[in-house]
Structures are given as structure tokens and as C-alpha cells.
Enzyme design. Sequence first.
Site, short mmCIF file in Angstrom:
data_model
loop_
_atom_site.label_atom_id
_atom_site.label_comp_id
_atom_site.label_asym_id
_atom_site.label_seq_id
_atom_site.Cartn_x
_atom_site.Cartn_y
_atom_site.Cartn_z
N LYS A 1 0.88 -1.19 0.00
CA LYS A 1 0.00 0.00 0.00
C LYS A 1 0.91 1.23 0.00
O LYS A 1 1.37 1.69 1.04
CB LYS A 1 -0.86 -0.04 1.27
CG LYS A 1 -2.23 0.59 1.16
CD LYS A 1 -2.26 2.02 0.70
CE LYS A 1 -2.16 3.04 1.82
NZ LYS A 1 -1.97 4.43 1.29
N GLY B 1 6.03 5.54 8.30
CA GLY B 1 5.19 6.73 8.18
C GLY B 1 5.23 7.52 9.47
O GLY B 1 6.18 7.41 10.26
N THR C 1 4.34 8.99 13.28
CA THR C 1 4.23 8.33 14.59
C THR C 1 2.77 8.10 14.99
O THR C 1 2.42 7.05 15.53
CB THR C 1 5.00 9.15 15.64
OG1 THR C 1 6.38 9.12 15.27
CG2 THR C 1 4.84 8.58 17.04
N THR D 1 0.17 7.61 13.03
CA THR D 1 -0.37 6.49 12.25
C THR D 1 0.19 5.18 12.81
O THR D 1 -0.54 4.19 12.97
CB THR D 1 0.02 6.62 10.76
OG1 THR D 1 -0.23 7.93 10.33
CG2 THR D 1 -0.75 5.64 9.90
N GLU E 1 8.40 2.03 11.46
CA GLU E 1 9.47 3.03 11.26
C GLU E 1 8.78 4.37 11.20
O GLU E 1 7.99 4.62 10.28
CB GLU E 1 10.20 2.77 9.93
CG GLU E 1 10.91 1.43 9.85
CD GLU E 1 12.06 1.31 10.83
OE1 GLU E 1 12.56 2.34 11.30
OE2 GLU E 1 12.44 0.17 11.13
N CYS F 1 13.12 11.36 7.00
CA CYS F 1 12.99 11.11 8.45
C CYS F 1 14.33 11.27 9.16
O CYS F 1 14.36 11.53 10.36
CB CYS F 1 12.44 9.70 8.67
SG CYS F 1 13.44 8.45 7.84
N GLU G 1 8.00 16.92 15.17
CA GLU G 1 8.60 16.74 13.85
C GLU G 1 7.94 17.70 12.85
O GLU G 1 6.73 17.70 12.70
CB GLU G 1 8.39 15.30 13.37
CG GLU G 1 9.11 15.02 12.08
CD GLU G 1 8.78 13.64 11.50
OE1 GLU G 1 7.59 13.26 11.48
OE2 GLU G 1 9.72 12.96 11.05
P1 NAD Z 1 1.51 8.76 7.19
O1 NAD Z 1 1.61 8.07 8.50
O2 NAD Z 1 0.48 9.79 7.01
O3 NAD Z 1 1.29 7.70 6.02
C1 NAD Z 1 2.16 6.63 5.79
C2 NAD Z 1 1.40 5.51 5.09
O4 NAD Z 1 0.43 4.99 6.01
C3 NAD Z 1 0.63 5.96 3.86
O5 NAD Z 1 0.67 4.94 2.88
C4 NAD Z 1 -0.80 6.12 4.40
O6 NAD Z 1 -1.78 5.97 3.42
C5 NAD Z 1 -0.84 4.98 5.39
N1 NAD Z 1 -1.86 5.14 6.45
C6 NAD Z 1 -2.40 6.28 6.92
N2 NAD Z 1 -3.31 6.01 7.88
C7 NAD Z 1 -3.33 4.66 8.01
C8 NAD Z 1 -4.06 3.76 8.84
N3 NAD Z 1 -4.96 4.21 9.75
N4 NAD Z 1 -3.83 2.44 8.73
C9 NAD Z 1 -2.92 1.98 7.84
N5 NAD Z 1 -2.22 2.77 7.01
C10 NAD Z 1 -2.42 4.11 7.10
O7 NAD Z 1 2.97 9.33 6.91
P2 NAD Z 1 3.43 10.23 5.69
O8 NAD Z 1 2.92 11.61 5.91
O9 NAD Z 1 3.11 9.52 4.42
O10 NAD Z 1 5.01 10.21 5.87
C11 NAD Z 1 5.74 11.12 6.64
C12 NAD Z 1 6.16 10.47 7.94
O11 NAD Z 1 6.89 9.28 7.67
C13 NAD Z 1 7.10 11.35 8.74
O12 NAD Z 1 6.70 11.30 10.09
C14 NAD Z 1 8.45 10.68 8.59
O13 NAD Z 1 9.35 10.88 9.64
C15 NAD Z 1 8.05 9.25 8.49
N6 NAD Z 1 9.10 8.45 7.86
C16 NAD Z 1 9.82 7.60 8.65
C17 NAD Z 1 10.85 6.86 8.10
C18 NAD Z 1 11.66 5.91 8.93
O14 NAD Z 1 12.35 5.07 8.35
N7 NAD Z 1 11.61 5.98 10.25
C19 NAD Z 1 11.13 6.99 6.74
C20 NAD Z 1 10.37 7.87 5.97
C21 NAD Z 1 9.35 8.60 6.55
#
Ligand code: NAD
Length: 481
Positions: free
Chosen positions: A173, A226, A228, A230, A248, A282, A384
Site C-alpha cells: 500500500k 510513516g 508516529t 499512524t 518506522e 525522516c 517533527e
Molecule cells: P503517514 O503516516 O500519514 O502515512 C504513511 C502511510 O500509512 C501511507 O501509505 C498512508 O496511506 C498509510 N496510512 C495512513 N493512515 C493509516 C491507517 N490508519 N492504517 C494503515 N495505514 C495508514 O505518513 P506520511 O505523511 O506519508 O510520511 C511522513 C512520515 O513518515 C514522517 O513522520 C516521517 O518521519 C516518516 N518516515 C519515517 C521513516 C523511517 O524510516 N523511520 C522513513 C520515511 C518517513
Amino acid sequence: MKQILNYINGELILPVKRKLMDNENPATGEIYSVCPDSTEEDIQLAVDSAKDAFPKWSELSVESRTKYLWNIADSLEKQIHELAEAETRDTGKPINLSKTVDIPRAAANFRFFAGAALNFSSESHQTGKTIFNYTLRQPLGLVGCISPWNLPIYLFTWKIAPALAVGNCVIGKPSELTPMTAFLLSKICMESGLPAGVLNIVHGRGDKVGSALVNHSDVSAISFTGGTETGRSIAKSVAGKFKKVSLEMGGKNPAIVYPDCNYKKTLSSLLKSSFTNQGQICLCSSRLLIHKSIYDKFKSDFINKVKKLSVGDPLKIESNMGALISEDHLNKVLSYIESAKEDGGKILIGGNPLKLDGRCSNGWFISPTIIDGLKNDCRVNQEEIFGPVVTLIPFSSEEEAIGIANDSQYGLSATIWTQDIEKAHRAAERLDAGIIWINCWLVRDLRTPFGGTKSSGVGREGGSEALQFFTEPKNVCVKIN
Ligand code: NAD
């Protein structure tokens, strides 16, 4: 208008309810493609197809699975220009970054994990003279891989490659904000002859399809990258179901700069660690802790370097920075800058949205921003931002620097800049973070454990950690006579 489709059972198909949503180019504000707004019915189709494919795929020899993954890696490399352009259009990131980082890394992920699976071994333990234990490492079955928008194909493939390599079937996804390269990957998988159902890619919103995937009883594990919040909601959903989960999440990464650092190299590296991908990585440094004795000099030299960064059309090779992912995200970043001002912060450079001319006049651009004069406990230093905004914080002792660095809910990465290797090792040991870089940033060896502590993550990706996550250990104990 380009049409993105789901990849289910080896075919590109519309979602069951035929609902589509707009996909925007963040650098132009133009809607340039439409993407499935899938529902749980589409997840069910993907689960059914993965279930059919699983027995055969898991029973293939690891050499046979490896060949498929290597073929996919070859195709990614061959199509680097098309893929890089697609990634830049979808994310607003500079084309140079897509060409040198995102796409090569996606190919490397497939190549690396195919090789890693070939070398994956399990333990054995002898108990006395007559008892032998050996550990089987069996695939989990169906796994869900959920990825964010900032490094779309880079992080998507970082999950699906190890999962596939050890014999799982995957339902992926990708982020609804950046679906394009995952769609192109599904075409590559079809061209490469990957058996139907082994990998399925369902596009759509997180709260609909992401959550349907997380909650599906036939999906044994969720690998998520994604935000924190979520991650927290996924952890709650899977807790009662006892699924394996790897999370992550976000970061608020400190960089500790000592006066005995290699000054020139540190300055250039911090420019990259602060503003690469518009600060939307991130691992980007967001709190720059600078020793008091060099604070003023560092501040003025850093500002001068930042002045030279060119924010522009991401398709132009000379642009160092492109657009933020969306208008919502731009507004979020700007609201943090306002909050910094309310807390007494001084905007040293940047702080404003940018209006570009021509093709990009409706895009979501912002100038790189440096702020100082803030305490570490204010919102801007604790939450963040995920944009091109860094704060400068002075410190006078090692103790103080470590204290400020660790005073955060996050613990993803930290960088240390000094030529005193003993001091660097001492700091590395004491910093609460999963990834420490000494005198470098974002140097990645795919064999190393990757992930964060505290609110930044649960579990580790990379190398054997990923292969262990995507397999179940089963101990077999044999007694001879
Ligand atoms: P997000 O949490 O909004 O979305 C991430 C993914 O989760 C997307 O595909 C989204 O559709 C999905 N999602 C959203 N709600 C969900 C739910 N209830 N159930 C299942 N899936 C769901 O994050 P974003 O805005 O896409 O990404 C930015 C964040 O990602 C930042 O906080 C960044 O630090 C983090 N990030 C972390 C790493 C790491 O390796 N630690 C790497 C890249 C990004």
C-alpha cells in the site's frame, strides 16, 4: 490524464467500486493523474490472489526467487530516466535526487535482498552428545507493506524486496500522495514475469485501504513506515490480533557539532542533512547543537551557505530544492515557523513560502529556514516538522549536548561532528537513537540494522533484521538414540 491502476493477481485493474482520486504534481499544483480510491473489497481481492500464489512461491528454491528479483532490479536500472522523472513529478523532489538516490536505491533493494536471502542461514544448537536443535526460518505467508510519500519507491521496495525474497506474498500500500512509481513498478513486475499474486499493489487512502490491510485476519505481519500517530494507531489495531509489526516512524534528529570538527566538511554535510529533499527525510537533522565557542561563526557561515541553495523547478538539474509534497504540508510547516516566532525564536533566513515564475507558479515552495533563540522544550524543537526548517542551539559541555539531544520523544538518528574519536564514541554510546553517524550523514550500508527508539520505531529493518522479521523461527529438536 494518466490512469493509475491496482496491481492484483498479475493484472492492472480498476478498483471494485471504480472510484478514483486526483493525484497532484506538487511543483505545479496540476492534477496530472488519477489513482484508485480503493476499498476493503480491493484488499480482499489482493488477499485472495496472494493466498493462491503463496504455496508455489514459498516452495520455489531461493535461487529461483532470486532470479525474479534480479530481473526486476535490472528493469528498474534500465528505466532509470523514466522512473526518475515520474518520481520527481509525483513528489516535487529535485530530478538529480531521483536519479542518483531514489531509483538506484530501489534497484539496489531488490538486488541486495535477493543476495541476502541466498546467504540467509539459521542457527543450530547441540545439547550434550545426543541432542541437536536446528531452527527453520519459514515465510510468514501474506504480509502487508505500507509506505510513505517522501521516498516513495525507495521505501516501498525496501520492504517488499526482503518480504518476497524469503518466500512471502505481499500486499503493498503506497502513499496515496505518491502512487506513480509503485504503479510503474507493477508494470515492471509484469514484464519480468513475476508470478501472478506474489506481489499485489492496492492504491488508496490510509484510513480505508491501509486500515483494511492492517486488520485483515489473513495478513500475518505489517511493515509500516510513516508518521508516529499512524504507527500508534496501527500498533493498537494489531495488538489484540498478535500480528508481527515493524514500525518506522518520525524523528527530531540532533546534530552535535564540536569545535574540533573538520569545519568545512561539517558545514557542507549539515547543509545536506538539513535540506535534502526539502528536509522531508525522516533522518534529516533538525536540531543543530553547536558548541558555544564556534556558535557565531557557524551561524554566519551556515546562513551564507544556505543563501546559495537554489529552490526551483525540480525538473531542472540545477535546482537544489524542489516543492513540498502538498499545500496542507506547506501550511503545516509555515505554522511551525509562526509558533517559533511566538516562542521568541529569531528567523535567521527563510521562513516564507516562495512564488516561482512560469510552469511552477502554483507549486508548494518554501525557502530553507534557520531559526535560533529557542529553548529545546518548545514545540518547534520537540515536534517533527518534516520540512526545510532547522534550529540552532548552543551548548557548552558534552553533558549538556547529550542532555539536549536526548530530551525528545523521538530517537531515530543523530550525527556527531568531531575529530576526537574517543569523544565521538562516548557520545554514540549515550545518545538515545537507533542510528548514529559520526562525521557523515545518510551513509547507508544495507546490511546494517535500520530503525529508531522511543516514538521513532519498533523493530529494525535492513540486512538480516529484515529477513528475520519476514520469517518465523521454528526450532526442531532431534534426539539420536
Ligand atoms: P503517514 O503516516 O500519514 O502515512 C504513511 C502511510 O500509512 C501511507 O501509505 C498512508 O496511506 C498509510 N496510512 C495512513 N493512515 C493509516 C491507517 N490508519 N492504517 C494503515 N495505514 C495508514 O505518513 P506520511 O505523511 O506519508 O510520511 C511522513 C512520515 O513518515 C514522517 O513522520 C516521517 O518521519 C516518516 N518516515 C519515517 C521513516 C523511517 O524510516 N523511520 C522513513 C520515511 C518517513
